[in-house]
Design a protein around this motif. Sequence first.
Motif, PDB file in Angstrom:
ATOM      1  N   TYR A 116      -4.837   3.225  -0.480  1.00  0.00           N
ATOM      2  CA  TYR A 116      -4.535   1.806  -0.653  1.00  0.00           C
ATOM      3  C   TYR A 116      -3.247   1.428   0.070  1.00  0.00           C
ATOM      4  O   TYR A 116      -3.120   0.315   0.570  1.00  0.00           O
ATOM      5  CB  TYR A 116      -4.465   1.428  -2.134  1.00  0.00           C
ATOM      6  N   GLY A 117      -2.298   2.341   0.119  1.00  0.00           N
ATOM      7  CA  GLY A 117      -1.056   2.091   0.865  1.00  0.00           C
ATOM      8  C   GLY A 117      -1.326   1.867   2.339  1.00  0.00           C
ATOM      9  O   GLY A 117      -0.751   0.970   2.959  1.00  0.00           O
ATOM     10  N   LEU A 118      -2.217   2.686   2.914  1.00  0.00           N
ATOM     11  CA  LEU A 118      -2.565   2.522   4.326  1.00  0.00           C
ATOM     12  C   LEU A 118      -3.215   1.167   4.599  1.00  0.00           C
ATOM     13  O   LEU A 118      -3.038   0.581   5.664  1.00  0.00           O
ATOM     14  CB  LEU A 118      -3.502   3.643   4.781  1.00  0.00           C
TER      15      LEU A 118
ATOM     16  N   GLY B  46       3.940  -5.265  -2.471  1.00  0.00           N
ATOM     17  CA  GLY B  46       4.690  -5.373  -3.724  1.00  0.00           C
ATOM     18  C   GLY B  46       3.797  -5.303  -4.939  1.00  0.00           C
ATOM     19  O   GLY B  46       4.120  -4.635  -5.924  1.00  0.00           O
ATOM     20  N   VAL B  47       2.665  -5.972  -4.874  1.00  0.00           N
ATOM     21  CA  VAL B  47       1.715  -5.935  -5.993  1.00  0.00           C
ATOM     22  C   VAL B  47       1.188  -4.509  -6.163  1.00  0.00           C
ATOM     23  O   VAL B  47       1.123  -3.994  -7.283  1.00  0.00           O
ATOM     24  CB  VAL B  47       0.564  -6.942  -5.782  1.00  0.00           C
ATOM     25  N   TRP B  48       0.829  -3.854  -5.065  1.00  0.00           N
ATOM     26  CA  TRP B  48       0.321  -2.491  -5.164  1.00  0.00           C
ATOM     27  C   TRP B  48       1.393  -1.549  -5.701  1.00  0.00           C
ATOM     28  O   TRP B  48       1.118  -0.680  -6.504  1.00  0.00           O
ATOM     29  CB  TRP B  48      -0.227  -1.978  -3.843  1.00  0.00           C
ATOM     30  N   TRP B  49       2.627  -1.737  -5.293  1.00  0.00           N
ATOM     31  CA  TRP B  49       3.729  -0.912  -5.801  1.00  0.00           C
ATOM     32  C   TRP B  49       3.840  -1.062  -7.315  1.00  0.00           C
ATOM     33  O   TRP B  49       3.946  -0.075  -8.039  1.00  0.00           O
ATOM     34  CB  TRP B  49       5.029  -1.327  -5.102  1.00  0.00           C
ATOM     35  N   LEU B  50       3.779  -2.296  -7.815  1.00  0.00           N
ATOM     36  CA  LEU B  50       3.847  -2.524  -9.259  1.00  0.00           C
ATOM     37  C   LEU B  50       2.646  -1.919  -9.986  1.00  0.00           C
ATOM     38  O   LEU B  50       2.792  -1.332 -11.055  1.00  0.00           O
ATOM     39  CB  LEU B  50       3.926  -4.026  -9.559  1.00  0.00           C
TER      40      LEU B  50
END
Length: 115
Positions: A64-66, A81-85
């Motif tokens: 998902y980061g990629l 930012g949303v994925w990090w949270l």
Amino acid sequence: MQSPEVFDTDKRKLLSALSHGSIFFSGLIISVAIPIAILLVSDDPVVKDNAKEAINFHFNVWLYGLILIPLSFITFGLAGGVWWLVHWGFTIWAVAHSLSKPDQPFRYPFIFRLI
């Protein structure tokens, strides 16, 4: 008749929480080595299940980061930012679950499971 095998609850909590918590070091590719090592050395079935789930979560975070890092440039950082949270939130949830319900493996929602 054999008696069921009894596992040390404190050790189970520690190893399960360590497996899930290793994602906090996800910036380092080596972070996935922690749950892999735990999977290989532990004989506790709950710890093994938690280690497998943590390994799968590592792969999902990277995948998902990629996808989301390039989208962050378009969304001014919102997607990343949303994925990090989300990934930190899931990790905190998994560690808390491992410590509060040591006899039940944690299952991350919305992930692909390769192992």
